[in-house]
Design a protein around this motif. Structure first.
Motif, PDB file in Angstrom:
ATOM      1  N   ASP A   1      13.911  12.356  21.408  1.00  0.00           N
ATOM      2  CA  ASP A   1      14.109  10.429  21.468  1.00  0.00           C
ATOM      3  C   ASP A   1      13.410  10.384  19.985  1.00  0.00           C
ATOM      4  O   ASP A   1      15.020   9.287  19.939  1.00  0.00           O
ATOM      5  CB  ASP A   1      12.931  10.122  22.522  1.00  0.00           C
ATOM      6  N   ALA A   2      12.919  10.552  18.885  1.00  0.00           N
ATOM      7  CA  ALA A   2      12.788  10.205  17.729  1.00  0.00           C
ATOM      8  C   ALA A   2      14.685   9.814  16.795  1.00  0.00           C
ATOM      9  O   ALA A   2      14.544   9.197  16.405  1.00  0.00           O
ATOM     10  CB  ALA A   2      11.954  10.536  16.955  1.00  0.00           C
ATOM     11  N   ALA A   3      14.837  11.384  17.542  1.00  0.00           N
ATOM     12  CA  ALA A   3      16.186  11.513  17.117  1.00  0.00           C
ATOM     13  C   ALA A   3      16.870  10.747  17.226  1.00  0.00           C
ATOM     14  O   ALA A   3      18.227  10.247  16.112  1.00  0.00           O
ATOM     15  CB  ALA A   3      16.671  13.085  17.184  1.00  0.00           C
ATOM     16  N   LEU A   4      17.019  10.451  18.290  1.00  0.00           N
ATOM     17  CA  LEU A   4      18.305   9.065  18.674  1.00  0.00           C
ATOM     18  C   LEU A   4      17.815   7.609  18.233  1.00  0.00           C
ATOM     19  O   LEU A   4      18.351   7.061  17.642  1.00  0.00           O
ATOM     20  CB  LEU A   4      17.866   8.542  20.617  1.00  0.00           C
ATOM     21  N   LEU A   5      16.101   7.893  18.695  1.00  0.00           N
ATOM     22  CA  LEU A   5      15.889   6.108  17.958  1.00  0.00           C
ATOM     23  C   LEU A   5      16.720   6.009  16.224  1.00  0.00           C
ATOM     24  O   LEU A   5      16.193   4.734  15.736  1.00  0.00           O
ATOM     25  CB  LEU A   5      14.702   5.653  17.914  1.00  0.00           C
ATOM     26  N   THR A   6      15.540   7.203  15.458  1.00  0.00           N
ATOM     27  CA  THR A   6      16.102   7.051  13.715  1.00  0.00           C
ATOM     28  C   THR A   6      18.139   7.243  13.892  1.00  0.00           C
ATOM     29  O   THR A   6      17.948   6.871  12.568  1.00  0.00           O
ATOM     30  CB  THR A   6      15.394   8.022  13.932  1.00  0.00           C
ATOM     31  N   SER A   7      18.985   7.167  14.029  1.00  0.00           N
ATOM     32  CA  SER A   7      20.369   6.732  14.201  1.00  0.00           C
ATOM     33  C   SER A   7      20.723   5.715  14.774  1.00  0.00           C
ATOM     34  O   SER A   7      20.475   4.838  15.575  1.00  0.00           O
ATOM     35  CB  SER A   7      20.794   8.331  15.336  1.00  0.00           C
ATOM     36  N   GLY A   8      20.975   4.999  13.468  1.00  0.00           N
ATOM     37  CA  GLY A   8      21.970   3.725  13.456  1.00  0.00           C
ATOM     38  C   GLY A   8      23.378   4.253  14.311  1.00  0.00           C
ATOM     39  O   GLY A   8      24.057   3.005  15.074  1.00  0.00           O
ATOM     40  N   ALA A   9      23.800   5.381  14.951  1.00  0.00           N
ATOM     41  CA  ALA A   9      25.431   5.062  15.550  1.00  0.00           C
ATOM     42  C   ALA A   9      24.388   4.845  17.411  1.00  0.00           C
ATOM     43  O   ALA A   9      25.073   3.557  18.543  1.00  0.00           O
ATOM     44  CB  ALA A   9      25.695   6.153  15.579  1.00  0.00           C
ATOM     45  N   TRP A  10      23.568   5.581  17.365  1.00  0.00           N
ATOM     46  CA  TRP A  10      22.650   5.816  18.883  1.00  0.00           C
ATOM     47  C   TRP A  10      22.139   4.280  18.983  1.00  0.00           C
ATOM     48  O   TRP A  10      22.405   3.375  19.909  1.00  0.00           O
ATOM     49  CB  TRP A  10      21.533   6.657  19.149  1.00  0.00           C
ATOM     50  N   ARG A  11      21.667   3.197  18.300  1.00  0.00           N
ATOM     51  CA  ARG A  11      20.850   2.175  18.020  1.00  0.00           C
ATOM     52  C   ARG A  11      21.881   1.139  18.345  1.00  0.00           C
ATOM     53  O   ARG A  11      22.068   0.166  18.897  1.00  0.00           O
ATOM     54  CB  ARG A  11      20.060   1.684  17.240  1.00  0.00           C
ATOM     55  N   GLN A  12      23.011   0.993  17.803  1.00  0.00           N
ATOM     56  CA  GLN A  12      24.203  -0.048  18.117  1.00  0.00           C
ATOM     57  C   GLN A  12      24.368   0.007  19.819  1.00  0.00           C
ATOM     58  O   GLN A  12      25.079  -0.069  20.526  1.00  0.00           O
ATOM     59  CB  GLN A  12      25.445   1.265  17.707  1.00  0.00           C
ATOM     60  N   LYS A  13      24.619   2.299  20.425  1.00  0.00           N
ATOM     61  CA  LYS A  13      24.653   2.176  22.196  1.00  0.00           C
ATOM     62  C   LYS A  13      23.754   1.256  22.683  1.00  0.00           C
ATOM     63  O   LYS A  13      23.942   0.994  23.661  1.00  0.00           O
ATOM     64  CB  LYS A  13      24.948   4.022  21.728  1.00  0.00           C
TER      65      LYS A  13
END
Length: 315
Positions: free
Chosen positions: A288-300
Motif C-alpha cells: 500500500d505504501a508503494a501506491l500512496l507514495t506514487s504521484g500517479a496513483w495519488r492522482q487516481k
C-alpha cells in the motif's frame, strides 16, 4: 489516520453485519468490483493478504523525510483554500455546489503536541484536538499525503464548477481541531465534505475504507439528519475509488465492503452536512505504501474520490 494515539479508537473486533449500505455498495459497483478483480489478476495494485485486526502503529517521526515523491499540483487561482469567499469556476455541472475537503492532520502537529492534546467536545464525550497522523516506514507523512490529494481533488472539482474550500492548506501551525474541522463544513453549508486520510494499521492489512457517521444524538452532536445522505456519499465514493484506482476494499475492517460506520469521530459527530472520511490505504504495509507514495496513483485516488462526489451531487 492511525487508530493509535489520541482521538481515534480502534474498530471493534467483531465483523460488522451486512446492512443496507453493504447492499447498496454491491448494487452500485458490480462492474467496478469485477474490474478490480481483473486488475488484480494481471498484477495490479489490488493484491489481498489474509485478513487481520487493525493494529496500533507509532506515529511518524518529525525528523523523517516528509516530502512527497512527486510534487502536488499548484493550487488553482481563486480556489481560496479554506478561506471564506472562495470563488467557483464560471461553468460546469457543479456550479452552485460547495465541497469542503478536509486534509487530515497537519504537518506542523508534531511541533505542537500540547495544543493538539487539548480536549474538545465531540458530543458523545471529550477527545484530543487532533493527532499527528501516521507515516510510511521511510517517513512519508500522512499529513503530506492528505494535502497532496486534497490539492488534486480541488483542481478536478473546480473544473466541474464546484466551489471548493479546504479546512487547512498548510497555512496554519497546527490543526484545526476536529470540532473546528466540522464547523468549517457546517458554516460553508457544504453540499458534501470529505476528510482525507491514510491508515496506520499493521503490515499485511491492505486496502481502502470509507468511514460513515453513525446515528448520534448526544450533547452538541446530532447526526440523524445526515446519516442517510452521508451513507449515499460514502457508497458512491467507495464504488468510484475501486473503479478508478483498482484498489481493493480493506481486508481488515468493513467486512469486504469498504464501508465502516463509527460514532467516535468528532469530525463526523459534529457535522450537520453530509460528510465521510476515507482511509485511502495503509501506510504501514509496504505494498500500500508503494501506491500512496506514487504521484500517479495519488492522482487516481483524487479522481476516484472526486467522481464519487460528483455522482452524489448530481444524484
Amino acid at each position: 489516520m492511525s487508530y493509535t494515539g489520541p482521538g481515534f479508537d480502534p474498530p471493534q473486533p467483531r465483523r460488522p453485519r451486512r446492512g443496507p449500505l453493504t447492499v447498496a455498495l454491491a448494487a452500485l459497483v458490480p462492474g467496478a468490483l469485477l474490474g478490480w478483480a481483473v486488475y488484480a489478476a494481471v498484477g495490479g495494485s489490488g493484491g489481498d493478504e489474509g485478513p487481520g485486526s487493525a493494529a496500533a502503529s507509532p506515529s511518524a517521526s518529525p525528523s523523517a523525510s516528509a516530502s512527497p515523491r512527486t510534487s502536488s499540483p499548484a493550487p488553482s487561482a481563486g480556489s481560496g483554500g479554506g478561506k471564506p469567499g472562495a470563488s467557483a469556476a464560471a461553468s460546469g455541472p457543479l456550479v452552485g455546489k460547495v465541497v469542503v475537503i478536509d486534509p487530515g492532520h497537519n504537518p506542523g502537529n508534531f511541533e505542537h503536541t500540547a495544543e493538539i492534546n487539548r480536549q474538545v467536545d465531540i458530543g458523545t464525550n471529550r477527545k484530543e484536538c487532533d493527532t499527528t497522523g501516521t507515516s510510511t516506514d521511510d517517513g512519508y507523512a500522512e499529513a503530506e499525503f492528505t494535502l497532496d490529494v486534497a490539492h488534486r481533488m480541488r483542481a478536478l472539482l473546480e473544473k466541474q464548477g464546484a466551489t471548493v474550500k479546504l479546512t487547512q492548506d498548510g497555512d496554519r501551525p497546527f490543526g484545526p481541531c476536529v470540532d473546528e474541522r466540522a464547523r468549517i463544513g457546517n458554516e460553508a453549508k457544504a453540499d458534501a465534505v470529505v476528510s482525507i486520510h491514510a491508515d496506520g494499521s499493521g503490515a499485511g492489512n491492505r486496502g481502502f475504507h470509507v468511514i460513515l457517521p453513525g446515528a448520534v444524538d448526544a450533547g452538541a452532536a446530532d447526526t440523524r439528519a445526515v446519516v442517510g445522505p452521508s451513507g449515499d456519499l460514502g457508497t458512491r465514493i467507495a464504488g468510484d475509488f475501486v473503479r478508478v484506482t483498482g484498489s481493493a476494499p480493506s481486508n481488515y475492517v468493513g467486512d469486504g465492503t469498504g464501508l465502516v460506520t463509527r460514532k467516535d469521530l468528532g469530525g463526523l459527530n459534529l457535522s450537520t452536512v453530509p460528510k465521510v472520511f476515507i482511509e485511502c490505504g495503509n501506510m504501514r504495509d509496504s505494498e500500500d505504501a508503494a501506491l500512496l507514495t506514487s504521484g500517479a496513483w495519488r492522482q487516481k485516488a483524487a479522481q476516484g474520490i472526486s467522481e464519487g462526489i460528483v455522482s452524489f451531487l448530481r444524484g
